[in-house]
Every structure is written in structure tokens, then in C-alpha cells.
Design a protein around this motif. Structure first.
Motif, mmCIF file in Angstrom:
data_model
loop_
_atom_site.group_PDB
_atom_site.id
_atom_site.type_symbol
_atom_site.label_atom_id
_atom_site.label_comp_id
_atom_site.label_asym_id
_atom_site.label_seq_id
_atom_site.Cartn_x
_atom_site.Cartn_y
_atom_site.Cartn_z
ATOM 1 N N GLY A 172 0.775 -1.249 -0.027
ATOM 2 C CA GLY A 172 -0.147 -0.102 -0.063
ATOM 3 C C GLY A 172 0.811 1.260 0.138
ATOM 4 N N ALA A 173 2.181 1.322 0.745
ATOM 5 C CA ALA A 173 2.769 2.537 0.676
ATOM 6 C C ALA A 173 3.547 2.483 -0.416
ATOM 7 N N GLU B 204 2.349 1.649 -3.687
ATOM 8 C CA GLU B 204 1.354 1.992 -4.397
ATOM 9 C C GLU B 204 0.987 3.428 -4.054
ATOM 10 N N GLN B 205 0.957 3.909 -2.928
ATOM 11 C CA GLN B 205 0.788 5.523 -2.738
ATOM 12 C C GLN B 205 1.947 6.180 -3.159
ATOM 13 N N PHE B 206 3.063 5.825 -2.865
ATOM 14 C CA PHE B 206 4.473 6.563 -3.309
ATOM 15 C C PHE B 206 4.497 6.732 -4.788
ATOM 16 N N SER C 99 2.311 6.197 -7.068
ATOM 17 C CA SER C 99 1.179 6.734 -7.694
ATOM 18 C C SER C 99 1.311 8.569 -7.509
ATOM 19 N N ALA C 100 1.914 8.888 -6.420
ATOM 20 C CA ALA C 100 2.394 10.317 -6.348
ATOM 21 C C ALA C 100 3.376 10.731 -7.150
ATOM 22 N N GLU D 84 1.474 11.229 -10.741
ATOM 23 C CA GLU D 84 0.852 12.494 -10.594
ATOM 24 C C GLU D 84 1.606 13.677 -10.967
ATOM 25 N N GLU E 163 3.021 12.419 0.356
ATOM 26 C CA GLU E 163 2.797 11.134 1.149
ATOM 27 C C GLU E 163 3.873 10.800 1.988
#
Length: 181
Positions: free
Chosen positions: A78-79, A81-83, A85-86, A89, A174
């Protein structure tokens, strides 16, 4: 690249309001910056090819590839994926801004155009592994109360212009984790 690393480190160490950041922050931010610099090249490629900035299949492949490697680096999927994705973006932010400017000017800069598939994407794929290792190295500090200050100082010192500063802020938004919030 070495000058950027020295500037980031010197700025962070010279700020007396808080403790010095961990050494692992500098290479992580340098790699994030490198990825953002590649966004400039991607924008040129998109300009020339008239392709959309948004490429959901490619974005999904990048994120899924990073998630698949997460256990290798002892990172939570999850971390990761978040990283990533950022990162995507932030890269799109750079591309959209450049394309908008070039449309306003009626032309893109006359600079070398690396091949998106043959040169740019392989570099991004290689950089992904560096980012994963550097994220793992920085992970013990993500919950440190001073993490947001470290990032704010480092991002301000490292950005080459307003656009890349904003993209760097987005790419690292994040990185710090706020437990019990």
C-alpha cells in the motif's frame, strides 16, 4: 546531480529549527527529482506524438510492477502504491504544464528528443528500483514528527523552478506518515 545533493544536504544541516534529517532523505529526493526531470523529456515526446499525457495502462503497469517488488525491499504494498501514484501524478503535472506553455507559444523547445519507448521508459524502470531501495532506507523516518519540516526544507532547496517545486511537493506529499491522526 552532485551539486543538487550537496545543496540539499547543506540547507538541511544549516537549519537550526530542527534536527538534521536522516542521510537517506537526500538520495531519495535526488531520485524523485531525476524522475521529474525525465517528465520534461516525456512532455516533449507527447508534444511530438500528439499523445495524451494520461496513459492509464502504462501507469497501472508501473504501479503494479512496483507493488510486485515491494516485498523484496520489505515495503508495504500500500505504501509503494501510494508513493508511485504520487510520482506519476507529479510527472503528469510537469507534462501538462509544459504542454500548456508550448501551446501558448505555438511551439516546443528545440531540444533533443530521446525515444520514449527505447530510452525514457527503460530509464524510468531502472530508476524505479532505486526509488524502492531509497524509500525502504527512508521508511524508518516517515513517522518522525520532523519529517514534514525535512521535506519542506529539502523541496524548497532542491527545486529548479516553481513548476518543479510544485511537482516535487506533490511527489513527496505522502512520504511522511501521521500516526493516530
Amino acid at each position: 546531480m552532485h551539486k543538487i545533493l550537496l545543496l540539499i544536504t547543506a540547507t538541511l544541516l544549516a537549519t537550526p529549527a530542527f534536527a538534521a534529517p536522516p542521510a537517506s532523505l537526500t538520495p531519495l529526493l535526488a531520485s524523485v527529482q531525476e524522475r521529474l526531470a525525465i517528465a520534461d523529456q516525456v512532455a516533449l515526446s507527447k508534444w511530438d506524438s500528439h499523445k495524451a499525457v494520461e496513459d492509464r495502462p502504462r501507469e497501472k503497469d508501473v504501479i503494479n510492477g512496483a507493488i510486485a517488488l515491494a516485498p523484496t525491499y520489505k515495503l508495504e504494498p500500500g505504501a509503494v502504491e501510494q508513493f508511485f501514484s504520487a510520482q506519476i501524478e507529479a510527472n503528469k503535472l510537469v507534462q501538462y504544464a509544459h504542454l500548456s506553455d508550448w501551446h501558448l507559444q505555438g511551439k516546443a523547445p528545440d531540444s533533443p528528443r530521446p525515444d520514449l519507448v527505447g530510452q525514457i521508459r527503460p530509464r524510468l524502470d531502472e530508476l524505479q528500483k532505486h526509488l524502492l531501495q531509497q524509500l525502504a532506507d527512508f521508511s524508518p523516518y516517515r513517522q518522525d514528527p520532523q519529517c514534514p519540516q525535512w521535506l519542506a526544507q529539502a523541496n524548497k532547496a532542491a527545486a529548479k523552478d516553481a513548476l518543479h517545486h510544485l511537482a516535487l511537493v506533490r511527489a513527496t506529499a505522502e512520504l511522511c506518515v501521521y500516526p493516530n491522526r
